[in-house]
Design an enzyme around this catalytic site. Sequence first.
Site, mmCIF file in Angstrom:
data_model
loop_
_atom_site.group_PDB
_atom_site.id
_atom_site.type_symbol
_atom_site.label_atom_id
_atom_site.label_comp_id
_atom_site.label_asym_id
_atom_site.label_seq_id
_atom_site.Cartn_x
_atom_site.Cartn_y
_atom_site.Cartn_z
ATOM 1 N N MET A 28 -3.833 8.241 10.689
ATOM 2 C CA MET A 28 -5.147 7.993 11.271
ATOM 3 C C MET A 28 -6.151 7.391 10.283
ATOM 4 O O MET A 28 -7.357 7.515 10.471
ATOM 5 C CB MET A 28 -5.706 9.296 11.848
ATOM 6 C CG MET A 28 -4.806 9.935 12.890
ATOM 7 S SD MET A 28 -4.344 8.799 14.234
ATOM 8 C CE MET A 28 -5.926 8.591 15.044
ATOM 9 N N ARG A 29 -5.654 6.735 9.260
ATOM 10 C CA ARG A 29 -6.517 6.042 8.303
ATOM 11 C C ARG A 29 -6.231 4.550 8.332
ATOM 12 O O ARG A 29 -5.087 4.139 8.561
ATOM 13 C CB ARG A 29 -6.318 6.585 6.883
ATOM 14 C CG ARG A 29 -6.506 8.065 6.752
ATOM 15 C CD ARG A 29 -7.932 8.505 7.049
ATOM 16 N NE ARG A 29 -8.054 9.957 6.994
ATOM 17 C CZ ARG A 29 -9.151 10.628 7.315
ATOM 18 N NH1 ARG A 29 -10.235 9.968 7.709
ATOM 19 N NH2 ARG A 29 -9.182 11.938 7.245
ATOM 20 N N LEU A 70 -5.795 1.226 6.308
ATOM 21 C CA LEU A 70 -5.490 0.777 4.953
ATOM 22 C C LEU A 70 -6.341 -0.430 4.591
ATOM 23 O O LEU A 70 -6.642 -1.280 5.441
ATOM 24 C CB LEU A 70 -4.009 0.423 4.837
ATOM 25 C CG LEU A 70 -3.020 1.582 5.011
ATOM 26 C CD1 LEU A 70 -1.590 1.047 5.016
ATOM 27 C CD2 LEU A 70 -3.195 2.635 3.920
ATOM 28 N N HIS A 122 1.034 2.350 18.575
ATOM 29 C CA HIS A 122 -0.271 2.581 19.197
ATOM 30 C C HIS A 122 -0.072 2.963 20.662
ATOM 31 O O HIS A 122 0.707 2.314 21.371
ATOM 32 C CB HIS A 122 -1.126 1.311 19.098
ATOM 33 C CG HIS A 122 -2.511 1.487 19.628
ATOM 34 N ND1 HIS A 122 -3.490 2.157 18.916
ATOM 35 C CD2 HIS A 122 -3.087 1.117 20.797
ATOM 36 C CE1 HIS A 122 -4.609 2.173 19.622
ATOM 37 N NE2 HIS A 122 -4.385 1.551 20.764
ATOM 38 N N GLU A 155 -6.839 -6.560 10.375
ATOM 39 C CA GLU A 155 -7.702 -6.065 11.437
ATOM 40 C C GLU A 155 -7.081 -4.832 12.088
ATOM 41 O O GLU A 155 -5.858 -4.641 12.040
ATOM 42 C CB GLU A 155 -7.948 -7.155 12.477
ATOM 43 C CG GLU A 155 -8.627 -8.393 11.914
ATOM 44 C CD GLU A 155 -8.881 -9.436 12.975
ATOM 45 O OE1 GLU A 155 -9.359 -9.068 14.075
ATOM 46 O OE2 GLU A 155 -8.593 -10.619 12.725
ATOM 47 N N SER A 178 5.340 14.192 15.269
ATOM 48 C CA SER A 178 6.407 14.103 16.271
ATOM 49 C C SER A 178 7.122 12.756 16.205
ATOM 50 O O SER A 178 8.346 12.683 16.415
ATOM 51 C CB SER A 178 5.859 14.378 17.670
ATOM 52 O OG SER A 178 4.938 13.386 18.070
ATOM 53 N N ASN A 237 3.233 -0.171 12.786
ATOM 54 C CA ASN A 237 2.360 0.844 13.386
ATOM 55 C C ASN A 237 2.707 1.010 14.854
ATOM 56 O O ASN A 237 3.142 0.069 15.516
ATOM 57 C CB ASN A 237 0.889 0.428 13.249
ATOM 58 C CG ASN A 237 -0.059 1.499 13.764
ATOM 59 O OD1 ASN A 237 0.082 2.680 13.444
ATOM 60 N ND2 ASN A 237 -1.023 1.106 14.570
ATOM 61 N N ASP A 258 -5.484 -2.482 14.709
ATOM 62 C CA ASP A 258 -4.686 -2.579 15.938
ATOM 63 C C ASP A 258 -4.601 -4.021 16.428
ATOM 64 O O ASP A 258 -4.798 -4.319 17.610
ATOM 65 C CB ASP A 258 -5.268 -1.670 17.030
ATOM 66 C CG ASP A 258 -5.198 -0.198 16.659
ATOM 67 O OD1 ASP A 258 -4.276 0.178 15.905
ATOM 68 O OD2 ASP A 258 -6.054 0.573 17.109
ATOM 69 N N GLU A 287 7.080 6.642 22.885
ATOM 70 C CA GLU A 287 6.921 6.414 21.445
ATOM 71 C C GLU A 287 8.142 6.896 20.674
ATOM 72 O O GLU A 287 8.620 6.205 19.756
ATOM 73 C CB GLU A 287 5.682 7.156 20.935
ATOM 74 C CG GLU A 287 4.367 6.559 21.353
ATOM 75 C CD GLU A 287 3.183 7.337 20.806
ATOM 76 O OE1 GLU A 287 2.110 6.741 20.684
ATOM 77 O OE2 GLU A 287 3.348 8.543 20.490
#
Length: 206
Positions: free
Chosen positions: A94-95, A97, A113, A147, A17, A111, A149, A178
């Site tokens: 959802m991975r 890196l 969140h 690290e 989405s 990103n 988030d 979002e």
Amino acid sequence: MSESRFPVAVLVSGSGSNLQAILDAARDPVYAAKPVVVVSDRPNIRGLERAQEVGVATEVVNWADYDERAAFSDAVVDAAERHGAEALVLAGFMRILSPSAVDRYANRIINIHPALLPSFPGAHAVRDAVRYGVRVTGVTVHFVDHEVDHGPIITQEAIEVLPGDDEDSLSARIHEVEHRLLPAVVDGFARGRYRIEGRHVIEEDT
């Protein structure tokens, strides 16, 4: 979309989405970013279909095919580079890196969140906020570092947690924010609007 636009790869893991919000924004001729590829960590997801429906290239780097995160991460970044992407946008990816992959796109990975970082990091931010009983949560868009988030925050918006909210109702309002914030930040980044100084992101007029 104009070839002069700033090329980005969008990474997804599910329905896409937030990807759709970027694709919709990119239909406007003044939008500064161009999604050149959508990369997924698994096949047969709605996010890939969304890209294909508007003619954006797709790549599947299946997490299940890799024994280690570093090799998987390198393959994801390789896929983005093959399509000329100058930045990565994690839109429900959802991975995590690997550090080496992050370094290849240092200060060029964005990103989103569903919480006001540093509160409620991790994959279950909305559920955790509801369970903890906070009265305010929100959305954070940030740069990715080594690290989870943790990277420099570009923008945040607070969202009130209403009496009787459950994970689904709160998630729905978070998604609305979002879908507005992420395309705006991607556009701003493509215009060179953000400068990182230590832990701080400075927004400049362009």
